[in-house]
Design a protein around this motif. Structure first.
Motif, PDB file in Angstrom:
ATOM      1  N   GLU A 126       0.854  -1.205   0.049  1.00 23.95           N
ATOM      2  CA  GLU A 126      -0.026  -0.061   0.053  1.00 23.95           C
ATOM      3  C   GLU A 126       0.890   1.172   0.025  1.00 23.95           C
ATOM      4  O   GLU A 126       0.734   1.890  -0.852  1.00 23.95           O
ATOM      5  CB  GLU A 126      -1.039   0.007   1.287  1.00 23.95           C
ATOM      6  CG  GLU A 126      -1.921  -0.913   1.286  1.00 23.95           C
ATOM      7  CD  GLU A 126      -3.321  -0.438   0.163  1.00 23.95           C
ATOM      8  OE1 GLU A 126      -3.398   0.783   0.265  1.00 23.95           O
ATOM      9  OE2 GLU A 126      -3.752  -1.347  -0.451  1.00 23.95           O
ATOM     10  N   THR A 127       1.968   1.404   0.989  1.00 21.64           N
ATOM     11  CA  THR A 127       2.579   2.565   1.093  1.00 21.64           C
ATOM     12  C   THR A 127       3.961   2.160   1.480  1.00 21.64           C
ATOM     13  O   THR A 127       4.182   1.120   2.287  1.00 21.64           O
ATOM     14  CB  THR A 127       1.925   3.615   2.062  1.00 21.64           C
ATOM     15  OG1 THR A 127       2.004   3.041   3.433  1.00 21.64           O
ATOM     16  CG2 THR A 127       0.777   4.187   1.746  1.00 21.64           C
ATOM     17  N   VAL A 128       4.980   2.965   1.273  1.00 24.44           N
ATOM     18  CA  VAL A 128       6.172   2.711   1.691  1.00 24.44           C
ATOM     19  C   VAL A 128       6.811   4.114   2.273  1.00 24.44           C
ATOM     20  O   VAL A 128       6.880   5.165   1.417  1.00 24.44           O
ATOM     21  CB  VAL A 128       7.319   2.533   0.692  1.00 24.44           C
ATOM     22  CG1 VAL A 128       8.841   2.398   1.162  1.00 24.44           C
ATOM     23  CG2 VAL A 128       6.795   0.924   0.082  1.00 24.44           C
ATOM     24  N   ARG A 129       7.094   4.346   3.569  1.00 24.06           N
ATOM     25  CA  ARG A 129       7.297   5.726   4.148  1.00 24.06           C
ATOM     26  C   ARG A 129       8.620   5.543   4.919  1.00 24.06           C
ATOM     27  O   ARG A 129       9.137   4.441   5.412  1.00 24.06           O
ATOM     28  CB  ARG A 129       6.239   6.051   4.917  1.00 24.06           C
ATOM     29  CG  ARG A 129       4.910   6.402   4.348  1.00 24.06           C
ATOM     30  CD  ARG A 129       3.797   6.320   5.533  1.00 24.06           C
ATOM     31  NE  ARG A 129       3.568   4.832   6.057  1.00 24.06           N
ATOM     32  CZ  ARG A 129       2.994   4.896   7.226  1.00 24.06           C
ATOM     33  NH1 ARG A 129       2.485   5.601   7.851  1.00 24.06           N
ATOM     34  NH2 ARG A 129       3.040   3.501   7.670  1.00 24.06           N
ATOM     35  N   SER A 130       9.257   6.641   5.095  1.00 17.33           N
ATOM     36  CA  SER A 130      10.508   6.751   5.740  1.00 17.33           C
ATOM     37  C   SER A 130      10.238   6.531   7.214  1.00 17.33           C
ATOM     38  O   SER A 130       9.256   7.174   7.785  1.00 17.33           O
ATOM     39  CB  SER A 130      11.199   7.979   5.713  1.00 17.33           C
ATOM     40  OG  SER A 130      12.163   8.404   6.681  1.00 17.33           O
ATOM     41  N   ALA A 131      10.784   5.752   8.024  1.00 16.13           N
ATOM     42  CA  ALA A 131      10.764   5.296   9.121  1.00 16.13           C
ATOM     43  C   ALA A 131      10.845   6.400  10.193  1.00 16.13           C
ATOM     44  O   ALA A 131      10.316   6.672  11.117  1.00 16.13           O
ATOM     45  CB  ALA A 131      11.399   4.100   9.672  1.00 16.13           C
ATOM     46  N   ARG A 132      11.983   7.469   9.713  1.00 18.07           N
ATOM     47  CA  ARG A 132      11.995   8.673  10.426  1.00 18.07           C
ATOM     48  C   ARG A 132      10.942   9.471  10.505  1.00 18.07           C
ATOM     49  O   ARG A 132      10.442  10.000  11.552  1.00 18.07           O
ATOM     50  CB  ARG A 132      13.304   9.347   9.926  1.00 18.07           C
ATOM     51  CG  ARG A 132      13.662  10.500  10.846  1.00 18.07           C
ATOM     52  CD  ARG A 132      14.982  11.130  10.175  1.00 18.07           C
ATOM     53  NE  ARG A 132      15.546  12.017  11.144  1.00 18.07           N
ATOM     54  CZ  ARG A 132      15.056  13.492  11.304  1.00 18.07           C
ATOM     55  NH1 ARG A 132      14.142  13.729  10.539  1.00 18.07           N
ATOM     56  NH2 ARG A 132      15.964  14.062  11.901  1.00 18.07           N
ATOM     57  N   ALA A 133      10.162   9.772   9.361  1.00 16.33           N
ATOM     58  CA  ALA A 133       9.132  10.648   9.049  1.00 16.33           C
ATOM     59  C   ALA A 133       8.019   9.965   9.697  1.00 16.33           C
ATOM     60  O   ALA A 133       7.262  10.675  10.538  1.00 16.33           O
ATOM     61  CB  ALA A 133       8.662  10.444   7.638  1.00 16.33           C
ATOM     62  N   VAL A 134       7.811   8.786   9.918  1.00  9.98           N
ATOM     63  CA  VAL A 134       6.575   8.125  10.557  1.00  9.98           C
ATOM     64  C   VAL A 134       6.988   8.279  12.133  1.00  9.98           C
ATOM     65  O   VAL A 134       5.989   9.000  12.963  1.00  9.98           O
ATOM     66  CB  VAL A 134       6.593   6.451  10.277  1.00  9.98           C
ATOM     67  CG1 VAL A 134       5.592   5.849  11.391  1.00  9.98           C
ATOM     68  CG2 VAL A 134       6.089   6.356   8.830  1.00  9.98           C
ATOM     69  N   ALA A 135       8.156   8.350  12.567  1.00 10.95           N
ATOM     70  CA  ALA A 135       8.231   8.353  14.048  1.00 10.95           C
ATOM     71  C   ALA A 135       8.197   9.767  14.534  1.00 10.95           C
ATOM     72  O   ALA A 135       7.645  10.248  15.534  1.00 10.95           O
ATOM     73  CB  ALA A 135       9.708   7.889  14.406  1.00 10.95           C
TER      74      ALA A 135
END
Length: 98
Positions: free
Chosen positions: A80-89
Motif C-alpha cells: 500500500e505505502t512505503v514511508r521513511s521510518a524517521r518521518a513516521v516516528a
C-alpha cells in the motif's frame, strides 16, 4: 515483489531486508524488569499474525541504507505505502505532543 523507496524509487526486493513488525512499541523507560516483567516478555516475544494490512519495518541496505515502514496486505502481498521510518516516528511524536 518490488518496493518503492521514497529516496531511491522502485527497487527489487533483493535490495531490502525485512526487520519485523513496525507496530510493536517498547515499554516506557520507567518500566523495569522488576516492576513489570510481563510487559517486557510481551515486547520481546509476542507478535500478532494479522490477516490484512500491516505495518512492517524494512531496511534498504543495498541502496540508501534507510529504514522504511511498509504497509503491506499480508493476504495478497500488495504494498500500500512505503514511508521513511524517521518521518513516521516524527509524526507519531508530534501527534503525542498535541
Amino acid at each position: 515483489m518490488r518496493l518503492t523507496c521514497p529516496f531511491c524509487g522502485s527497487r527489487g526486493l533483493e535490495e531490502f531486508t525485512y526487520r519485523g513488525d513496525a507496530t510493536v512499541r517498547r515499554p516506557a523507560a520507567t518500566t523495569t524488569l522488576q516492576t513489570d516483567a510481563q510487559a517486557w516478555t510481551d515486547y520481546v516475544y509476542l507478535r500478532d499474525n494479522p490477516a490484512g494490512l500491516h505495518d512492517e519495518l524494512w531496511y534498504h541496505g543495498v541502496g540508501c541504507r534507510s529504514w522504511l515502514v511498509v504497509t503491506r496486505d499480508t493476504r495478497t502481498h500488495r504494498v500500500e505505502t512505503v514511508r521513511s521510518a524517521r518521518a513516521v516516528a516524527l509524526a507519531e511524536r508530534a501527534d503525542g505532543a498535541a
